[in-house]
Design a protein around this motif. Structure first.
Motif, mmCIF file in Angstrom:
data_model
loop_
_atom_site.group_PDB
_atom_site.id
_atom_site.type_symbol
_atom_site.label_atom_id
_atom_site.label_comp_id
_atom_site.label_asym_id
_atom_site.label_seq_id
_atom_site.Cartn_x
_atom_site.Cartn_y
_atom_site.Cartn_z
ATOM 1 N N GLY A 29 1.347 -2.878 -6.026
ATOM 2 C CA GLY A 29 0.432 -3.960 -6.358
ATOM 3 C C GLY A 29 1.048 -5.087 -7.150
ATOM 4 O O GLY A 29 0.431 -6.148 -7.315
ATOM 5 N N LYS A 712 -4.577 -3.047 -3.110
ATOM 6 C CA LYS A 712 -4.085 -3.711 -4.317
ATOM 7 C C LYS A 712 -2.671 -4.256 -4.102
ATOM 8 O O LYS A 712 -1.802 -3.584 -3.553
ATOM 9 C CB LYS A 712 -4.086 -2.736 -5.495
ATOM 10 N N ASP A 742 -8.486 -3.015 -6.319
ATOM 11 C CA ASP A 742 -8.091 -1.831 -7.081
ATOM 12 C C ASP A 742 -8.695 -0.564 -6.473
ATOM 13 O O ASP A 742 -9.856 -0.562 -6.062
ATOM 14 C CB ASP A 742 -8.575 -1.984 -8.532
#
Length: 823
Positions: A29, A712, A742
């Motif tokens: 991410g 993410k 997320d």
């Protein structure tokens, strides 16, 4: 400098960046571009490793850097880009040892679909690319490499941004699938024709495949491209090993396949996802001594749309003439009223009747031709995959159309007048296109074939000054009406023959001009058309709805051995009398039913007669949806509500239409733009029906909810958005969590909404770890929830390894899985 090198030797790119950053600590991410500022030495060291492995070109760590992604964060796009270029330059200073190594500004896709398929406007995409490219040039980048592209329209926006705002060489590579297609439908010749028209310095393929899988696409590129070809494969297919993403082609095996690729004529080679300095070192060692020959010229006259290429050759092509106000009262009225539906229906009708290219002329004294031409071209390329011929004498209208056109169009026209050539040739030089040259000049149209051939030669010579090759000129020797010019047909036919044979140039002709002022014009037109074909007519501008003209076309090709075994002729004309009679009876019944519906629509739609005309035996709601006519579909749905229940309409028209288009997409006969335009039309029709369903409380089943999210760290939502549109049209309630989502938010939403299916998308190798983390969390906390995944870096084996329940190779497969699971 790099342009000169390409003429003399093979060049070597570097390999992957993301996987190496992950080895150095890039977290799931985390944005790789931020490392330019927070971990400078790590980025520089990767560049150095590739230079020491033999790379002639290194890519800056800016793949995802554009104005859409970095606009209000901690770091500005300018400092990220300029720092990235500086790191490349520093690595060259440290490690090149006097060897000439180029620093290429790496430019990836925006992650969005452009209108009309998506929500990003063409000029917004252009601006996003322009900004990063200007920063790159200011920082000292040696070239711009646009890579991992899947849409020709986005490619065009990026190339124009580079060409109009920098002086740097431009390389472009795209992601092809095993069918040799881009995501939005372009085949190899369409890709090549667009980019050669835009005059890029090198073009090719990267990502999505290992080296062996790229060989057939390289062969196609070599067949059509006169421009140096780039090949940058992945190190095979991604796999999971001890919780890490690895690729299955080791350096030595990679190098041996790249040796074959270099021997097949690739001018620039390197690696993409999963490749390392070891892969590049092994590749350069075995490929350095392979003889290099620059790309040979391919004398192919090609025009293209987003998904179809027309190549001029032995078989003559049909250019549909009906989108032109000359002599057409209804069409003139449609232009004055800005009735775009009329234009779209005319385009669809001509495509269905056999046109290969559509002429688009909207010139009238009473309208704004510039805006109308732009609107017409944009609308037409949303409902038909045929290439267009931009037909105008207004240079402003021509440029507006060329700019928004998704492909390499025909352009009608330029003449032998110096003023015309001065206005038109710079536009062809800039945007690309196959331009029609009219054999007339300041003195008019010559009465002799000699005079017309002489003007054709002059046009070709002037075009050379702009770098426009003979293959991108087609000559119209002009058909003069025989009612006033008794020798007009003879002169035209002689000029046709000589231009084709003596000058080696393809020809085009407005055939019906020959018969103005005469009775029974179709008789003259059809016979003259046959004579013109025999004398070298490459493309006739005709009415494909004319039975006489199409009989002439079909018979000529059968007689001249251009229709193998007369198969097309037999298929078209060989039906038995009984079958013909049955078809006629069925058509009459359908027409009567459509007329009844049309009457209803005429009463329901403002402008009654216009509404009735829409359905006069030609269109039903099902065909309107299949063709993506989103203005007409809701009107037809509203009319049907007078006689049918909403659920009956959905089951009889909407779902069969979507299934038909979906099947075509699966089989490769329908491409993404058509799929999405069809979905939009269905959605518009459904909105009309939804209100009726709600008012009647007709006991409809509760819609199943599906969560969609891009994982993410990933900002690319093309695939997710496509799946969303289709799922909604199949009556699912889609909860779109967006991009860079997320894992905890996905889990929380799934629990709160009691969702039984979650769809996850990822484009980049560096974010697949986030996908796996999300799957692991969902499986632990919500084991009854199923998970489907998709994205350019995934495959079935990899999806299985990270625990997904289903891998959606394309959008329609995801829909079918949802139907099977939830219904």
């Amino acid at each position: 400098m790099i342009r000169e090198d390409l003429r003399e030797k093979r060049l070597f790119f570097d390999g992957g960046m993301g996987t190496l950053l992950q080895e150095k600590g890039l977290k799931a991410g985390e944005l790789p571009e931020i490392w330019n500022l927070e971990h400078s030495e790590e980025v520089i060291s990767i560049h150095q490793a590739y230079i020491e492995a033999g790379s002639d070109i290194i890519l800056t760590n800016t793949f995802g850097a554009n104005a859409l992604k970095f606009h209000d964060g901690v770091y500005s796009l300018e400092e990220i880009t300029k720092t990235a270029v500086a790191h490349g330059k520093e690595a060259v200073r440290r490690s090149a040892g006097g060897r000439n190594v180029y620093v290429a500004l790496d430019v990836g896709p925006t992650g969005k679909l452009l209108k009309p398929m998506g929500d990003l406007a063409f000029e917004e995409a252009y601006e996003a690319f322009r900004e990063v490219m200007q920063y790159g040039e200011e920082a000292g980048a040696d070239l711009i490499h646009i890579e991992t592209m899947s849409d020709t329209y986005e490619i065009k926006a990026a190339v124009l941004a580079a060409k109009e705002n920098t002086n740097l060489p431009v390389f472009v590579t795209a992601v092809f699938d095993e069918r040799k297609k881009l995501l939005t439908g372009a085949d190899v010749p369409a890709f090549v024709s667009l980019l050669e028209g835009l005059r890029v310095d090198a073009l090719g393929i990267n990502c999505g495949m290992g080296p062996e899988q790229m060989i057939p696409i390289l062969e196609e590129l070599q067949r059509y491209s006169s421009t140096p070809v780039i090949v940058k494969p992945n190190a095979g297919l991604p796999k999971q090993r001890d919780g890490e993403t690895v690729f299955d082609v080791e350096p030595d095996a990679f190098a041996q396949t790249m040796r074959k690729i270099a021997g097949s004529g690739a001018a620039v080679i390197g690696g993409c996802c999963g490749t390392t300095p070891e892969h590049i070192r092994a590749m350069t060692e075995v490929c350095l001594e392979i003889p290099y020959e620059p790309a040979g010229k391919k004398n192919l006259t090609m025009v293209s749309s987003y998904g179809k290429t027309v190549i001029f050759g032995e078989e003559s092509k049909i250019i549909g003439e009906r989108i032109n106000p000359t002599g057409k009262k209804k069409f003139k009225q449609a232009l004055v009223e800005r009735d775009m539906d009329y234009i779209l229906r005319e385009g669809i009708r001509q495509e269905d009747n056999g046109a290969h290219i559509l002429d688009v002329n909207v010139g009238l004294p009473d309208i704004d031709e510039v805006s109308m031409m732009k609107e017409a071209v944009t609308a037409l390329q949303g409902v038909t995959s045929l290439p267009l011929q931009i037909d105008t004498v207004d240079p402003r209208a021509m440029e507006e159309a060329l700019r928004v056109y998704n492909g390499k169009p025909m352009v009608n026209s330029v003449s032998g007048k110096q003023e015309s050539m001065d206005a038109v040739f710079p536009l062809i030089q800039k945007y690309g296109g196959v331009v029609v040259g009219l054999t007339l000049d300041e003195t008019g149209i010559p009465e002799t074939a000699d005079g017309r051939v002489e003007i054709a030669e002059r046009i070709l010579k002037e075009a050379e000054k702009y770098g426009i090759e003979k293959k991108d000129i087609v000559i119209d020797v002009l058909a003069m009406t025989v009612s006033s010019e008794p020798q007009g047909a003879i002169v035209t036919l002689e000029a046709l023959r000589r231009v084709r044979r003596e000058l080696g140039v393809h020809t085009v002709l407005g055939v019906s001009n020959i018969s103005f002022g005469l009775p029974f014009r179709p008789v003259i037109n059809a016979n003259f058309y046959t004579l013109a074909l025999y004398n070298g007519l490459s493309a006739g501008i005709i009415n494909p709805s004319s039975e006489d003209m199409m009989k002439s076309y079909d018979a000529y090709h059968a007689l001249m051995g251009l229709d193998e075994n007369c198969s097309r002729y037999v298929a078209k004309y060989g039906a038995k009398a009984a079958a013909q009679k049955e078809a006629a009876q069925r058509e009459a019944a359908q027409k009567a039913a459509a007329q009844e519906t049309a009457k209803s629509l005429g009463n329901a739609v403002p402008g009654g007669e216009k509404g009735a005309e829409m359905l006069s035996g030609e269109l039903t709601l099902k065909t309107a949806i299949e063709r993506g006519l989103k203005e007409e579909a809701p009107q037809m749905a509203d009319a049907l509500l007078k006689t049918e229940q909403p659920l009956e309409i959905i089951n009889t028209y909407l779902i069969p239409a979507l299934d038909h288009v979906g099947k075509g997409f699966e089989e490769g006969t329908v491409f993404l733009p058509q799929l999405l335009m069809s979905a939009d039309a269905a959605k518009a029709a459904f909105e009309v029906l939804k209100a009726k369903i709600a008012s009647e409380e007709s006991g409809t089943e509760k819609k199943e909810k599906i969560i969609l999210a891009t994982v993410k760290g990933d900002i690319h939502d093309i695939g997710k958005n496509i799946v969303k549109v289709l799922l909604e049209n199949y009556s699912f309630d889609v909860i779109d969590l967006g991009k860079d989502v997320d894992p905890e938010l996905i889990l929380q939403t799934a629990k709160e909404q009691e969702v039984r299916l979650v769809g996850l998308s990822a484009l980049m190798t560096t974010t697949v770890a986030s996908m796996e983390e999300t799957i692991r969390l969902l499986k632990k906390e919500l084991p009854e929830c199923k998970i489907m995944v998709g994205g350019a870096v995934l495959n079935q084996e990899y999806a299985d390894m990270i625990g997904a329940d289903f891998y959606g190779k394309d959008a329609m497969k995801s829909v079918y899985y949802a139907q099977e699971l939830l219904k």
